[in-house]
Design a protein around this motif. Structure first.
Motif, PDB file in Angstrom:
ATOM      1  N   MET A  37      47.940  41.044  37.434  1.00  0.00           N
ATOM      2  CA  MET A  37      46.106  41.251  36.891  1.00  0.00           C
ATOM      3  C   MET A  37      46.294  42.747  35.786  1.00  0.00           C
ATOM      4  SD  MET A  37      44.162  39.296  37.273  1.00  0.00           S
ATOM      5  CE  MET A  37      42.458  40.834  37.325  1.00  0.00           C
TER       6      MET A  37
ATOM      7  N   HIS B 136      47.470  31.634  44.985  1.00  0.00           N
ATOM      8  CA  HIS B 136      48.035  32.091  46.497  1.00  0.00           C
ATOM      9  C   HIS B 136      49.738  31.608  46.534  1.00  0.00           C
ATOM     10  CE1 HIS B 136      48.553  27.134  45.844  1.00  0.00           C
ATOM     11  NE2 HIS B 136      49.580  26.960  47.005  1.00  0.00           N
TER      12      HIS B 136
ATOM     13  N   GLU C 170      39.854  42.588  43.888  1.00  0.00           N
ATOM     14  CA  GLU C 170      40.100  41.609  43.982  1.00  0.00           C
ATOM     15  C   GLU C 170      41.063  40.819  43.581  1.00  0.00           C
ATOM     16  OE1 GLU C 170      40.742  40.544  47.346  1.00  0.00           O
ATOM     17  OE2 GLU C 170      39.362  41.739  48.287  1.00  0.00           O
TER      18      GLU C 170
ATOM     19  N   PHE D 177      40.185  43.866  38.501  1.00  0.00           N
ATOM     20  CA  PHE D 177      39.660  44.056  39.079  1.00  0.00           C
ATOM     21  C   PHE D 177      39.786  44.548  40.568  1.00  0.00           C
ATOM     22  CE2 PHE D 177      38.256  41.645  35.562  1.00  0.00           C
ATOM     23  CZ  PHE D 177      36.914  42.239  35.503  1.00  0.00           C
TER      24      PHE D 177
ATOM     25  N   THR E 118      40.919  36.624  44.419  1.00  0.00           N
ATOM     26  CA  THR E 118      40.191  36.402  43.466  1.00  0.00           C
ATOM     27  C   THR E 118      39.917  36.322  42.275  1.00  0.00           C
ATOM     28  OG1 THR E 118      37.966  37.778  44.248  1.00  0.00           O
ATOM     29  CG2 THR E 118      38.905  35.952  45.940  1.00  0.00           C
ATOM     30  N   SER E 119      40.254  37.317  41.801  1.00  0.00           N
ATOM     31  CA  SER E 119      40.295  37.314  40.270  1.00  0.00           C
ATOM     32  C   SER E 119      41.652  36.208  39.548  1.00  0.00           C
ATOM     33  CB  SER E 119      40.415  38.830  40.062  1.00  0.00           C
ATOM     34  OG  SER E 119      39.728  39.679  40.832  1.00  0.00           O
ATOM     35  N   LEU E 120      42.237  35.739  39.436  1.00  0.00           N
ATOM     36  CA  LEU E 120      42.696  34.694  39.583  1.00  0.00           C
ATOM     37  C   LEU E 120      42.766  33.543  38.892  1.00  0.00           C
ATOM     38  CD1 LEU E 120      46.490  36.347  39.900  1.00  0.00           C
ATOM     39  CD2 LEU E 120      45.512  35.737  37.414  1.00  0.00           C
ATOM     40  N   ASN E 121      42.022  32.439  38.804  1.00  0.00           N
ATOM     41  CA  ASN E 121      42.228  31.097  38.783  1.00  0.00           C
ATOM     42  C   ASN E 121      43.407  30.663  39.640  1.00  0.00           C
ATOM     43  OD1 ASN E 121      41.757  28.470  38.505  1.00  0.00           O
ATOM     44  ND2 ASN E 121      40.495  28.823  35.586  1.00  0.00           N
ATOM     45  N   PRO E 122      42.751  29.471  41.053  1.00  0.00           N
ATOM     46  CA  PRO E 122      43.490  29.383  42.000  1.00  0.00           C
ATOM     47  C   PRO E 122      44.112  28.019  41.090  1.00  0.00           C
ATOM     48  CG  PRO E 122      41.229  29.007  42.195  1.00  0.00           C
ATOM     49  CD  PRO E 122      40.736  30.155  41.403  1.00  0.00           C
TER      50      PRO E 122
ATOM     51  N   MET F  22      40.288  44.921  31.321  1.00  0.00           N
ATOM     52  CA  MET F  22      39.964  45.189  32.922  1.00  0.00           C
ATOM     53  C   MET F  22      40.888  44.744  34.179  1.00  0.00           C
ATOM     54  SD  MET F  22      35.730  45.495  33.807  1.00  0.00           S
ATOM     55  CE  MET F  22      35.117  46.383  35.173  1.00  0.00           C
TER      56      MET F  22
ATOM     57  N   MET G 165      48.763  41.068  32.842  1.00  0.00           N
ATOM     58  CA  MET G 165      47.054  40.481  32.048  1.00  0.00           C
ATOM     59  C   MET G 165      46.821  41.015  30.911  1.00  0.00           C
ATOM     60  SD  MET G 165      44.377  37.685  33.616  1.00  0.00           S
ATOM     61  CE  MET G 165      45.014  37.282  34.572  1.00  0.00           C
TER      62      MET G 165
END
Lengths: 323, 307
Positions: free
Chosen positions: A166, A155, A100, A98, A103-107, A96, A169
């Motif tokens: 994403m 970022h 956004e 998403f 914010t969907s990736l771990n910063p 899946m 992934m």
């Protein structure tokens, strides 16, 4: 069971049990995703399309719960599976992406590592091998200088690049089904076109079936083979994409198309659908669209309509559906 | 990064000198005369005058301050008025005890606090969550002296497991460490819980689950690292304040640490000793913040980028 169907959702119902009562976010929704096809779910925000997607992944947030129906992935029902079994399916068979990408990736984890995590989760391979596969996948999704991007943090990348990450992934295990929940809503138009093109390419090369969720009819028209229009937790119309755009039958679908056309024509006054989406806690007794429908009669308000055939593969939940 | 740290150390030095100046001024404007306290009220005025001259207290204020600061920069903080030994040697004697106490209290606080916080967050709104949070409220709101006395009563007096006061071996540190750590454990538990609950709502947690990560993996690999950022800041600040001496705890358990030294210095109007202990505390707090900042930039790449 039809071999050519990747996912078949039958009478799926998902509810949220709040203090004020049961909110039927998804109400007896059924649809099929044929192998290698792109199926669109379209509707206003709050119509239950994202909840349908989350139900398939079984990623509902508390107090959401699947209360009925079947989710058949190549014939195997996912609805009764527990967290342990689902974790073997998520990422491996269904992936899946998403809305956004911001914010969907771990910063705090480099993006390459996050993609690598997805493959290491499901394949018994060494880290070096996994990294090679990640770099290859990053290249496939159109990320230049993958070696350099691999070490970047979220970022440091643009929105479009993040969404590509994403997608990489999601696709790295070559899943049977990809659920794309508003994948381009947060992106600007030129990037949107590129991402949609990428999804189409991946479908063609890898053969993954795709469920594309969008509120944007233009996006749906560009990409989908088959479309389901959702309203207040129900499917109100379903048809092959050309048929739907040539011959929209449900008054809600027609309302949506009119507002897009009037926008295109540059009318002085934008055509809109009057009223607002009903409160899911207090649904109308009859047709859920009746309070906003220009054609609604007395019987519409009394008894809820069923999906009925309008044309070849074309169903609508309205007795007055234009044939 | 290195340049940044260098800059911060320089800034810290300026702050330290500023604090030294403030202490210097304050200790001289509070009522009372250190010399009279030292020699007794009925001392001979000539003797007082001689003593004042000997200690350099008759010189103008800025000369005194200059002498003090240049000495301090060389590690010489003067001689204690009451004990007649150098302040640095007194601090060097007391500091190991304080370090032992602070580290053991910190270990107690962090282990209990972080574990309880994580469990409470994972089992949000469960009985366990409520129980832990109730306990932590106790921890945050109960004063150290009360915890210390309750512990002393039960574990030292009634059960006789530990000595009531004094530290002859490691066992002497057990009760003081719990008494002192109790409070920090409460705040660490609450902060860990609230940040973790917040992080578990983030989109990237869904992404991790959508990849097929199991619950524990999601929490350990994705959630914890993000939620620990503010907790680590709090831990560093806590450690530096623990290291600068626990006045009440050290007094109740008769531990010869920095806190006790400061209390003795105050009651004896021992200005050089008091200056020394306060300066040490200030330096430790500044150091704690510096370490927290450095750790933060190691853990959070977005901060590193800002350098």
């Amino acid at each position: 069971m039809d071999e050519a169907i990747t996912l078949s959702v039958r009478d799926l119902s998902t509810s949220f049990f709040s203090e004020k009562g049961e909110v039927k976010a998804v109400d007896h929704v059924s649809f099929d995703v044929p192998h290698g096809s792109i199926v669109g779910l379209v509707g206003e925000s709050g119509c239950g399309k994202s909840m349908t997607a989350r139900s398939i992944m079984k990623l509902l947030k508390y107090p959401g719960k699947i209360v009925g129906g079947e989710i058949l992935l190549e014939g195997r029902d996912l609805a009764p599976l527990g967290e342990g079994d689902m974790s073997l399916i998520r990422g491996e068979e269904i992936a899946m992406i998403f809305q956004e990408p911001m914010t969907s990736l771990n910063p705090v984890v480099p993006v390459g590592k996050q993609v690598q995590e997805a493959i290491l989760q499901h394949r018994k391979i060494s880290r070096e091998e996994a990294k090679k596969k990640v770099l290859h996948m990053l290249e496939i999704v159109g990320i230049s200088e993958p070696e350099k991007r691999y070490r970047c943090y979220p970022h440091e990348l643009s929105g479009g690049l993040r969404q590509r990450v994403m997608i990489a992934m999601a696709m790295i295990c070559r899943p049977k089904l990809l659920i794309a929940d508003e994948p381009t809503t947060a992106l600007d138009v030129t990037v949107e076109a590129q991402i949609l093109e990428l999804l189409r390419e991946l479908r063609d090369t890898i053969g993954t079936s795709i469920i594309l969720i969008s509120h944007n009819l233009g996006v749906i028209a560009q990409l989908c083979d088959y479309v389901y229009v959702m309203y207040a937790g129900q499917v109100v119309e379903q048809a092959p994409v050309l048929e739907l755009f040539d011959n929209p039958s449900h008054p809600y679908t027609r309302g949506l198309m009119d507002s897009v056309r009037s926008l295109r024509r540059g009318d002085e006054k934008l055509s809109t659908i009057p009223g607002a989406v009903p409160n899911l806690l207090r649904l109308p007794q009859g047709c859920r669209f009746a309070p906003r429908c220009p054609m609604a009669g007395e019987d519409c308000r009394r008894c809820p309509p069923e999906l009925s055939r309008v044309g070849e593969g074309h169903l609508a939940r309205c007795p007055y559906a234009r044939r | 990064m290195l340049l940044n740290i260098g800059k911060r150390i320089l800034q810290a030095l300026v702050v330290l000198i500023g604090v030294a100046l403030l202490i210097f001024i304050m200790l001289r404007i509070v009522p009372g005369n250190a010399i009279i306290t030292m020699m007794g009220e009925h001392a001979n005025p000539e003797a007082i005058e001689r003593m004042t001259a000997e200690l350099g207290l008759d010189k103008p204020f800025y000369v005194q301050f200059y002498t003090y600061i240049t000495g301090a920069l060389r590690g010489d903080f003067g001689t204690s008025y009451s004990l007649h030994v150098s302040v640095s040697s007194l601090i060097a004697q007391a500091f190991p005890n304080t370090v032992c106490l602070a580290l053991s209290a910190a270990v107690v606080a962090w282990l209990i606090g972080i574990v309880c916080g994580i469990i409470a967050a994972i089992k949000e709104n469960s009985l366990l969550d409520r129980l832990f949070m109730g306990f932590s409220l106790f921890g945050v709101s109960m004063p150290v002296f009360m915890v210390a006395m309750v512990l002393q009563y039960f574990f030292a007096y009634k059960l006789g497991w530990f000595d009531i006061s004094g530290v002859s071996d490691w066992r002497g540190f057990v009760l003081p460490a719990i008494a002192l750590g109790w409070n920090s454990a409460g705040s660490i538990a609450r902060l860990t819980r609230s940040t973790l609950v917040e992080v578990l709502q983030e989109d990237y947690i869904d992404t991790a689950r959508a990849k097929g990560r199991r619950r524990m993996g999601v929490i350990l690999f994705h959630a914890l690292r993000n939620s620990m950022l503010p907790v680590i800041t709090m831990m560093a600040v806590q450690l530096s304040s623990l290291l600068s001496g626990a006045v009440i705890c050290e007094t109740i358990f008769s531990i010869n640490g920095i806190g006790r030294l400061a209390v003795d210095a105050i009651s004896g109007r021992d200005i050089p000793l008091l200056q020394g202990t306060i300066l040490l505390s200030t330096a430790l707090v500044i150091l704690g913040n510096l370490v927290a900042d450095c750790l933060y930039s190691v853990l959070d790449p977005r901060v590193r980028k800002g350098d």
